[in-house]
Enzyme design. Structure first.
Site, PDB file in Angstrom:
ATOM      1  N   ARG A  67      15.370  18.305  57.029  1.00 28.20           N
ATOM      2  CA  ARG A  67      16.304  17.352  56.451  1.00 28.20           C
ATOM      3  C   ARG A  67      16.929  16.440  57.504  1.00 28.20           C
ATOM      4  O   ARG A  67      17.051  15.224  57.303  1.00 28.20           O
ATOM      5  CB  ARG A  67      17.388  18.094  55.661  1.00 28.20           C
ATOM      6  CG  ARG A  67      18.452  17.195  55.026  1.00 28.20           C
ATOM      7  CD  ARG A  67      17.910  15.933  54.371  1.00 28.20           C
ATOM      8  NE  ARG A  67      16.825  16.201  53.438  1.00 28.20           N
ATOM      9  CZ  ARG A  67      15.954  15.287  53.059  1.00 28.20           C
ATOM     10  NH1 ARG A  67      16.006  14.051  53.544  1.00 28.20           N
ATOM     11  NH2 ARG A  67      15.003  15.591  52.194  1.00 28.20           N
ATOM     12  N   LYS A  91      29.031  -3.176  63.153  1.00 33.87           N
ATOM     13  CA  LYS A  91      29.214  -2.520  61.854  1.00 33.87           C
ATOM     14  C   LYS A  91      28.124  -1.456  61.680  1.00 33.87           C
ATOM     15  O   LYS A  91      27.190  -1.587  60.889  1.00 33.87           O
ATOM     16  CB  LYS A  91      29.172  -3.554  60.733  1.00 33.87           C
ATOM     17  CG  LYS A  91      30.333  -4.538  60.800  1.00 33.87           C
ATOM     18  CD  LYS A  91      30.217  -5.623  59.746  1.00 33.87           C
ATOM     19  CE  LYS A  91      31.364  -6.621  59.858  1.00 33.87           C
ATOM     20  NZ  LYS A  91      31.233  -7.732  58.874  1.00 33.87           N
ATOM     21  N   GLU A 124      35.082 -17.263  67.905  1.00 35.12           N
ATOM     22  CA  GLU A 124      34.811 -17.551  66.498  1.00 35.12           C
ATOM     23  C   GLU A 124      35.564 -18.800  66.073  1.00 35.12           C
ATOM     24  O   GLU A 124      36.761 -18.929  66.351  1.00 35.12           O
ATOM     25  CB  GLU A 124      35.246 -16.357  65.648  1.00 35.12           C
ATOM     26  CG  GLU A 124      35.083 -16.542  64.164  1.00 35.12           C
ATOM     27  CD  GLU A 124      35.633 -15.350  63.396  1.00 35.12           C
ATOM     28  OE1 GLU A 124      36.651 -15.539  62.682  1.00 35.12           O
ATOM     29  OE2 GLU A 124      35.075 -14.252  63.514  1.00 35.12           O
TER      30      GLU A 124
END
Length: 294
Positions: free
Chosen positions: A106, A142, A204
């Site tokens: 697994r 992320k 940004e």
């Protein structure tokens, strides 16, 4: 092949991640089902094969899961990281004590399916971007906590590239930094004064006015956030090669083509690491050597 020439991650990086996953799964007493049902010493020969088309990643981690449970398990990797596969293709062959193979199964499949899913998602975006421009697909921070090194490796296996690995890689000034620092120019000036000469500085920007200010202040990279294709084209024209251009925001298979066509250098995508579906793979007994439990 998307990332077939990709060098493997060092065992020093992979081993603690795999070991932690095995410890989580084995608990306090190990696989009580296999230990109760399968006689000790029963051999097994099995294959891990794909059930969907995609790109493989995570073979080293999967192989290590088996080896950590029992070094006697023999693992042969038939299709390495970065290899495109079709349903039914054998990725790995595994042979050894049945109890040990099933105890590791697994964790091995969790890692292999997860990382292959990321590589597959990345490869899809890379192909679309390449058909519409020169932009490289890059991942973000992320990532799944604890799996960043493996997930970013999977992005490379899919033909993408990595953005920064952590907060210490490079300076990335985002909207909240700008708000606290007092503006684009102030943030850039403080960053330039407080980091080493080899550190790149990215900022940004949400508007073309902010972009002009960032260019005047000497940004190395400009992150063009949530801009439509027409605005991106204007932004690229204004930059004129003075900085690296990166587009971000709501990037998916439907939007990546027009974004790439705008002429940006990089397209950063969060969902390829935080939301990519797994690639379905399974472990099955080798039909020619099905084990006997008698």
């Amino acid at each position: 092949m998307p990332g077939a020439d990709l060098p493997p991650l060092p065992d020093l990086v992979v081993e603690p991640i795999v070991r932690g996953a095995l410890l989580e799964d084995l608990g306090r007493t190990g696989d009580i089902t296999s230990n109760a049902v399968i006689p000790a010493g029963t051999p097994i020969s099995a294959v891990i094969a794909t059930r969907q088309p995609g790109v493989v990643a995570g073979t080293a981690a999967a192989a290590m899961a088996f080896r950590l449970i029992d070094p006697a398990i023999r693992v042969t990797i038939e299709r390495g990281d970065g290899t495109p596969v079709e349903p039914g293709d054998v990725v790995m062959r595994v042979a050894g004590p049945a109890r040990a193979v099933l105890a590791a199964e697994r964790v091995a499949l969790n890692l292999l399916c997860r990382l292959s899913g990321i590589a597959t998602a990345t490869a899809g975006l890379v192909a679309i971007a390449a058909a519409n421009g020169h932009a490289r697909i890059v991942c973000t921070r992320k990532t799944t906590p604890g799996l960043r090194a493996l997930e970013k490796h999977a992005v490379r296996a899919g033909g993408g590239a990595n953005h920064r690995f952590g907060l210490d890689d490079a300076v990335l000034i985002k909207d909240n930094h700008i708000a606290v620092a007092g503006g684009v120019t102030a943030a850039l000036m403080r960053a330039r004064a407080n980091v080493g000469h080899l550190v790149k500085i990215e900022i940004e920007v949400d508007t073309l006015d902010q972009l002009d200010e960032a260019l005047a202040a000497g940004a190395d990279v400009v992150l063009l956030d949530n801009m439509g294709p027409a605005t991106l084209r204007e932004a690229v024209a204004r930059v004129g090669g003075r900085a690296v251009t990166e587009a971000s925001g709501r990037v998916n298979r439907d939007t990546v083509g027009p974004i790439a066509a705008a002429g940006v250098d990089l397209i950063s995508v969060g969902w390829i690491t935080h939301s990519a579906p797994i690639l379905d793979l399974g472990l099955d007994f080798d039909a020619e050597s099905e084990p006997s439990l008698t």
